[in-house]
Design a protein around this motif. Structure first.
Motif, PDB file in Angstrom:
ATOM      1  N   VAL A 102      -5.006  -1.219  -7.388  1.00 51.89           N
ATOM      2  CA  VAL A 102      -4.227  -2.223  -8.125  1.00 51.89           C
ATOM      3  C   VAL A 102      -3.777  -1.680  -9.474  1.00 51.89           C
ATOM      4  O   VAL A 102      -2.662  -1.964  -9.934  1.00 51.89           O
ATOM      5  CB  VAL A 102      -5.051  -3.510  -8.299  1.00 51.89           C
ATOM      6  N   ARG A 103      -4.620  -0.855 -10.105  1.00 48.25           N
ATOM      7  CA  ARG A 103      -4.300  -0.340 -11.438  1.00 48.25           C
ATOM      8  C   ARG A 103      -3.433   0.919 -11.405  1.00 48.25           C
ATOM      9  O   ARG A 103      -3.085   1.456 -12.449  1.00 48.25           O
ATOM     10  CB  ARG A 103      -5.594  -0.060 -12.200  1.00 48.25           C
ATOM     11  N   SER A 104      -3.100   1.415 -10.228  1.00 45.66           N
ATOM     12  CA  SER A 104      -2.317   2.654 -10.098  1.00 45.66           C
ATOM     13  C   SER A 104      -0.835   2.327  -9.958  1.00 45.66           C
ATOM     14  O   SER A 104      -0.421   1.602  -9.048  1.00 45.66           O
ATOM     15  CB  SER A 104      -2.805   3.451  -8.889  1.00 45.66           C
ATOM     16  N   GLY A 105      -0.010   2.908 -10.830  1.00 48.46           N
ATOM     17  CA  GLY A 105       1.430   2.697 -10.751  1.00 48.46           C
ATOM     18  C   GLY A 105       2.035   3.256  -9.475  1.00 48.46           C
ATOM     19  O   GLY A 105       2.897   2.635  -8.858  1.00 48.46           O
ATOM     20  N   TRP A 106       1.569   4.449  -9.040  1.00 55.16           N
ATOM     21  CA  TRP A 106       2.104   5.051  -7.822  1.00 55.16           C
ATOM     22  C   TRP A 106       1.721   4.248  -6.594  1.00 55.16           C
ATOM     23  O   TRP A 106       2.517   4.110  -5.650  1.00 55.16           O
ATOM     24  CB  TRP A 106       1.600   6.492  -7.686  1.00 55.16           C
ATOM     25  N   CYS A 107       0.511   3.707  -6.550  1.00 55.42           N
ATOM     26  CA  CYS A 107       0.098   2.895  -5.410  1.00 55.42           C
ATOM     27  C   CYS A 107       0.951   1.635  -5.293  1.00 55.42           C
ATOM     28  O   CYS A 107       1.353   1.244  -4.192  1.00 55.42           O
ATOM     29  CB  CYS A 107      -1.383   2.534  -5.528  1.00 55.42           C
ATOM     30  N   ILE A 108       1.253   0.991  -6.435  1.00 57.24           N
ATOM     31  CA  ILE A 108       2.092  -0.206  -6.404  1.00 57.24           C
ATOM     32  C   ILE A 108       3.508   0.157  -5.966  1.00 57.24           C
ATOM     33  O   ILE A 108       4.175  -0.593  -5.252  1.00 57.24           O
ATOM     34  CB  ILE A 108       2.083  -0.895  -7.769  1.00 57.24           C
ATOM     35  N   TYR A 109       4.001   1.340  -6.374  1.00 61.96           N
ATOM     36  CA  TYR A 109       5.322   1.782  -5.935  1.00 61.96           C
ATOM     37  C   TYR A 109       5.338   1.959  -4.413  1.00 61.96           C
ATOM     38  O   TYR A 109       6.290   1.542  -3.737  1.00 61.96           O
ATOM     39  CB  TYR A 109       5.665   3.106  -6.623  1.00 61.96           C
TER      40      TYR A 109
ATOM     41  N   PRO B 272       2.487  -9.560  -8.505  1.00 55.89           N
ATOM     42  CA  PRO B 272       2.977 -10.662  -7.657  1.00 55.89           C
ATOM     43  C   PRO B 272       3.264 -10.250  -6.226  1.00 55.89           C
ATOM     44  O   PRO B 272       2.988 -10.995  -5.290  1.00 55.89           O
ATOM     45  CB  PRO B 272       4.247 -11.108  -8.384  1.00 55.89           C
ATOM     46  N   ILE B 273       3.838  -9.063  -6.024  1.00 57.88           N
ATOM     47  CA  ILE B 273       4.178  -8.645  -4.664  1.00 57.88           C
ATOM     48  C   ILE B 273       2.923  -8.467  -3.811  1.00 57.88           C
ATOM     49  O   ILE B 273       2.906  -8.801  -2.618  1.00 57.88           O
ATOM     50  CB  ILE B 273       5.017  -7.342  -4.697  1.00 57.88           C
ATOM     51  N   LEU B 274       1.818  -7.975  -4.437  1.00 54.03           N
ATOM     52  CA  LEU B 274       0.567  -7.833  -3.697  1.00 54.03           C
ATOM     53  C   LEU B 274      -0.045  -9.210  -3.418  1.00 54.03           C
ATOM     54  O   LEU B 274      -0.647  -9.435  -2.357  1.00 54.03           O
ATOM     55  CB  LEU B 274      -0.409  -6.955  -4.484  1.00 54.03           C
ATOM     56  N   GLN B 275       0.102 -10.162  -4.347  1.00 50.53           N
ATOM     57  CA  GLN B 275      -0.368 -11.520  -4.110  1.00 50.53           C
ATOM     58  C   GLN B 275       0.331 -12.125  -2.897  1.00 50.53           C
ATOM     59  O   GLN B 275      -0.303 -12.785  -2.062  1.00 50.53           O
ATOM     60  CB  GLN B 275      -0.133 -12.384  -5.356  1.00 50.53           C
ATOM     61  N   SER B 276       1.656 -11.902  -2.792  1.00 49.56           N
ATOM     62  CA  SER B 276       2.408 -12.429  -1.659  1.00 49.56           C
ATOM     63  C   SER B 276       1.919 -11.823  -0.344  1.00 49.56           C
ATOM     64  O   SER B 276       1.787 -12.514   0.669  1.00 49.56           O
ATOM     65  CB  SER B 276       3.900 -12.146  -1.841  1.00 49.56           C
TER      66      SER B 276
END
Length: 436
Positions: A331-338, A370-374
């Motif tokens: 969750v805290r990784s920018g690349w993982c969220i990308y 938000p996208i991960l919450q969805s």
């Protein structure tokens, strides 16, 4: 250590170690007792000296002395060997630690390194720099007669365990940006070659001159469209399950994925964490060796010389599935969220399927994007069982294989044979709502 038993006329003296007799003044087992020296004072003292304490010296020592009058004297002592002297380790405490960077010297393993350090003395920096401040995406609208704009932002802040970081970027605050979207990349490199990146976008748009009539017409049309959309949404909500099933059937949502895709699955996870160990030691061997899936993971499949973002996009669009190994570090990784965002866009286009694995619980984290919450609300995730329970692990692998791309019929999982799922079966990964 020295223990004395006083006697003036000694006829016989016997030493016992853990109940076994040892001849006084002799080394019965020179290999085992190579550091035991016996002490004999002809006038008044008998004793035992251990000049260098080792593990095998632990136990109870007993001394039995008989004098010339037949009197028997007994004495005993218990020796516990608990650890080495400071800065020593090993079975015989004969090795030096000389630990660096706040590492601890342990009895059996030597230096216990802090996070980001490795090596015998914990002197090798293996941890990448960490951005404590990274600007978010930004946009600016300029007048119609302008072609560019000067954009500024707060400088990123980065730390590293070694203390020294070289920070470079492709843009600087105050640079002129033309109309369009631009990616700003800050690269942090420490002296050991470990790298981290801070990435955000700058968008510049131009104002459009619209007459009052066009504005009113647009508002009117917009209101009509809004009313129609609300009515359609109400209809879809009431019959949403039937609509989704019909649409899935038409688009081939539940059929197996297109054969032209290069990989069966792309695995998104956070490097240099327990997540990475789980992926390389457990997940990948299970899916590749036992089930024959082709898997794309960062270090094995990414193309050298190609940007990380392009590698990620290529991996997702050319894979039939994306597995998300979810944890607080993810969750805290920018690349993982990308990676998550790109896989989500593929999923809502019905070209891709997501398989979230809850490796560590994140449901109570306050800063979930938000996208991960969805995704957590609409896509069923599979929870990795902790504790090594065989039954729970069996159920985990069973559920995971069921939502992977279908292989030949009759493939076995353990002692159970599974049939291929039909076009209307997909019990564990589904979309409940059409909104994000």
């Amino acid at each position: 250590m020295l223990y004395h038993l006083h006697s003036t006329y000694v006829l016989n003296a016997t030493w016992l170690h853990n109940g076994k007799p040892r001849p006084f003044g002799l080394h019965e087992d020179t290999k085992y007792y190579d550091s035991l020296d016996f002490y004999d004072d002809e006038v008044s003292e008998l004793g035992l000296i251990i000049t260098w304490v080792r593990d095998h010296h632990a136990g109870r020592y007993e001394c039995m002395v008989t004098d010339v009058n037949g009197m028997v004297y007994n004495d005993d002592v218990l020796l516990r060997v608990t650890g080495c002297v400071e800065n020593h380790w090993g079975d015989e405490c004969d090795q030096l630690c000389d630990c660096q960077n706040d590492a601890n010297c342990t009895r059996l393993a030597g230096c216990d390194c802090q996070y980001g350090w490795s090596g015998i003395h914990c002197s090798i920096d293996t941890g990448p720099p960490e951005f404590t401040v990274c600007p978010g995406n930004m946009s600016q609208t300029i007048n119609a007669d302008k072609a560019h704009a000067a954009i500024t932002w707060q400088l990123p802040e980065v730390t590293d365990i070694s203390g020294d970081v070289n920070l470079t970027s492709n843009f600087d605050p105050g640079d002129e940006f033309t109309i369009g979207m631009h990616q700003v990349i800050y690269t942090a490199l420490d002296y050991s070659g470990n790298m981290a990146e801070c990435i955000f976008t700058v968008s510049v748009d131009r104002k459009t001159n619209i007459t009052r009539t066009i504005i009113i017409s647009s508002i009117t049309i917009g209101l009509l469209v809004l009313v129609m959309a609300i009515g359609l949404l109400i209809l879809c909500f009431r019959q949403r399950e039937e609509i989704l099933l019909r649409y899935a059937k038409i688009t081939g949502r539940f059929t197996d994925d297109s054969k032209h895709k290069k990989w069966d699955v792309f695995v998104a996870f956070k490097n240099n964490t327990k997540d990475e160990s789980f992926v390389y030691k457990t997940l990948v061997p299970k899916l590749e060796d036992e089930h024959g899936y082709s898997i794309n993971v960062h270090h094995k499949s990414f193309i050298p010389g190609k940007t990380i973002s392009d590698n990620i996009l290529d991996a997702i669009t050319n894979s039939k599935r994306t597995i998300l190994v979810l944890s607080p570090e993810f969750v805290r990784s920018g690349w993982c969220i990308y990676e998550l965002e790109q896989a989500f866009y593929e999923m809502i286009g019905y070209r891709h399927k997501l398989i979230p694995i809850m490796f560590e619980d994140i449901t109570n984290m306050p800063d979930i994007p938000p996208i991960l919450q969805s995704i957590l609300k609409t896509v069923v995730y599979i929870k990795w069982p902790k504790g090594g329970n065989e039954k729970d692990e069996y159920e985990f692998w069973k559920r995971l294989v069921e939502v992977m791309p279908k292989k030949q019929k009759g493939r076995r999982f353990g002692s159970v044979k599974y049939k291929a799922l039909s076009a209307h079966e997909e019990p564990y990964v589904h979309i409940e709502d059409a909104h994000v």
